[in-house]
Scaffold this motif. Structure first.
Motif, PDB file in Angstrom:
ATOM      1  N   PHE A  71     -24.566  17.806 -61.662  1.00 21.69           N
ATOM      2  CA  PHE A  71     -24.685  18.537 -62.914  1.00 21.69           C
ATOM      3  C   PHE A  71     -24.137  17.709 -64.077  1.00 21.69           C
ATOM      4  CE2 PHE A  71     -23.005  21.449 -66.111  1.00 21.69           C
ATOM      5  CZ  PHE A  71     -24.158  22.133 -66.438  1.00 21.69           C
ATOM      6  N   ALA A  72     -23.087  16.950 -63.823  1.00 24.14           N
ATOM      7  CA  ALA A  72     -22.456  16.159 -64.878  1.00 24.14           C
ATOM      8  C   ALA A  72     -23.415  15.163 -65.509  1.00 24.14           C
ATOM      9  CB  ALA A  72     -21.230  15.430 -64.329  1.00 24.14           C
ATOM     10  N   GLN A  73     -24.413  14.705 -64.759  1.00 24.85           N
ATOM     11  CA  GLN A  73     -25.376  13.756 -65.314  1.00 24.85           C
ATOM     12  C   GLN A  73     -26.102  14.337 -66.524  1.00 24.85           C
ATOM     13  OE1 GLN A  73     -28.584  12.773 -62.674  1.00 24.85           O
ATOM     14  NE2 GLN A  73     -28.833  14.891 -62.024  1.00 24.85           N
ATOM     15  N   TYR A  74     -26.135  15.666 -66.639  1.00 23.19           N
ATOM     16  CA  TYR A  74     -26.792  16.303 -67.770  1.00 23.19           C
ATOM     17  C   TYR A  74     -25.909  16.341 -69.023  1.00 23.19           C
ATOM     18  CZ  TYR A  74     -30.436  17.929 -64.638  1.00 23.19           C
ATOM     19  OH  TYR A  74     -31.477  17.991 -63.753  1.00 23.19           O
ATOM     20  N   ARG A  93     -13.570  15.897 -74.627  1.00 24.10           N
ATOM     21  CA  ARG A  93     -13.281  15.305 -73.321  1.00 24.10           C
ATOM     22  C   ARG A  93     -13.854  16.176 -72.207  1.00 24.10           C
ATOM     23  NH1 ARG A  93      -7.670  14.485 -72.102  1.00 24.10           N
ATOM     24  NH2 ARG A  93      -7.345  16.517 -73.017  1.00 24.10           N
ATOM     25  N   THR A  94     -14.435  15.506 -71.210  1.00 17.85           N
ATOM     26  CA  THR A  94     -15.031  16.197 -70.079  1.00 17.85           C
ATOM     27  C   THR A  94     -14.510  15.587 -68.792  1.00 17.85           C
ATOM     28  OG1 THR A  94     -17.046  16.638 -71.345  1.00 17.85           O
ATOM     29  CG2 THR A  94     -17.191  16.816 -68.942  1.00 17.85           C
ATOM     30  N   LEU A  95     -13.827  16.403 -67.988  1.00 16.87           N
ATOM     31  CA  LEU A  95     -13.393  15.967 -66.675  1.00 16.87           C
ATOM     32  C   LEU A  95     -14.490  16.317 -65.685  1.00 16.87           C
ATOM     33  CD1 LEU A  95     -11.230  14.898 -64.687  1.00 16.87           C
ATOM     34  CD2 LEU A  95     -10.499  17.284 -64.430  1.00 16.87           C
ATOM     35  N   VAL A  96     -14.934  15.332 -64.927  1.00 14.23           N
ATOM     36  CA  VAL A  96     -15.937  15.570 -63.889  1.00 14.23           C
ATOM     37  C   VAL A  96     -15.195  15.758 -62.572  1.00 14.23           C
ATOM     38  CG1 VAL A  96     -17.911  14.648 -62.634  1.00 14.23           C
ATOM     39  CG2 VAL A  96     -17.696  14.234 -65.095  1.00 14.23           C
ATOM     40  N   ALA A  97     -15.323  16.957 -62.022  1.00 13.58           N
ATOM     41  CA  ALA A  97     -14.689  17.290 -60.750  1.00 13.58           C
ATOM     42  C   ALA A  97     -15.762  17.374 -59.667  1.00 13.58           C
ATOM     43  CB  ALA A  97     -13.947  18.617 -60.873  1.00 13.58           C
ATOM     44  N   ASP A  98     -15.318  17.427 -58.435  1.00 17.01           N
ATOM     45  CA  ASP A  98     -16.241  17.545 -57.307  1.00 17.01           C
ATOM     46  C   ASP A  98     -16.864  18.941 -57.277  1.00 17.01           C
ATOM     47  OD1 ASP A  98     -17.418  16.276 -55.138  1.00 17.01           O
ATOM     48  OD2 ASP A  98     -15.492  15.686 -54.298  1.00 17.01           O
ATOM     49  N   GLU A  99     -17.791  19.163 -56.377  1.00 17.35           N
ATOM     50  CA  GLU A  99     -18.390  20.488 -56.200  1.00 17.35           C
ATOM     51  C   GLU A  99     -17.279  21.480 -55.851  1.00 17.35           C
ATOM     52  OE1 GLU A  99     -21.623  21.196 -56.572  1.00 17.35           O
ATOM     53  OE2 GLU A  99     -22.227  19.110 -56.881  1.00 17.35           O
ATOM     54  N   ILE A 100     -17.398  22.711 -56.302  1.00 11.18           N
ATOM     55  CA  ILE A 100     -16.379  23.735 -56.057  1.00 11.18           C
ATOM     56  C   ILE A 100     -16.106  23.900 -54.565  1.00 11.18           C
ATOM     57  CG2 ILE A 100     -15.881  26.209 -56.230  1.00 11.18           C
ATOM     58  CD1 ILE A 100     -17.340  26.131 -58.955  1.00 11.18           C
ATOM     59  N   ALA A 101     -17.128  23.884 -53.749  1.00 14.76           N
ATOM     60  CA  ALA A 101     -16.963  24.069 -52.301  1.00 14.76           C
ATOM     61  C   ALA A 101     -16.024  23.036 -51.696  1.00 14.76           C
ATOM     62  CB  ALA A 101     -18.319  24.023 -51.614  1.00 14.76           C
TER      63      ALA A 101
END
Length: 129
Positions: A71-74, A93-101
């Protein structure tokens, strides 16, 4: 297909939002699914999706967490997105985290997320997830 966030995912996101809210605006949570509607006449292409996501993303507060590098690629203008990295843009600022699961039910992964939040200077630094 259930297009809404599960109760467990929602609870996890609420916990993260609670940890971030100290002395700031109350965080908001957006659960976006694509396609928005099932229609043969509405553009459902990846380009249309990126445009819609960008429009909505630009309205968010300047500090944002995005769960999922796909999703972050968008929203992040970087070719090789790295989970755990905080990206700076004109918007904020945007922190890219892993998938919630990845975080649910895994204390070590939750600890990693909290460390990433602290490193990015998001949240109050006193809460625990």
């Amino acid at each position: 297909e259930d297009r809404h966030m599960s109760a467990g995912c929602r609870r996890f996101c609420d916990d993260v939002a609670f940890a971030l809210q100290a002395d700031k605006k109350t965080p908001s949570l957006i659960d976006l699914h694509w396609p928005l509607v099932q229609s043969g006449t509405i553009d459902q292409s990846a380009t249309a999706a990126k445009h819609l996501v960008r429009q909505n993303f630009n309205r968010l507060p300047e500090e944002t967490i995005v769960f999922g590098s796909g999703f972050a690629q968008y929203v992040v203008d970087v070719v090789d997105i790295v989970v755990g990295r905080c990206y700076q843009s004109e918007r904020g600022r945007t922190l890219v985290a892993d998938e919630i699961a990845t975080y649910r039910g895994t204390p070590q992964r939750k600890r990693t997320l909290w460390q990433e939040l602290k490193k990015a200077k998001l949240g109050n630094g006193h809460s625990s997830i």
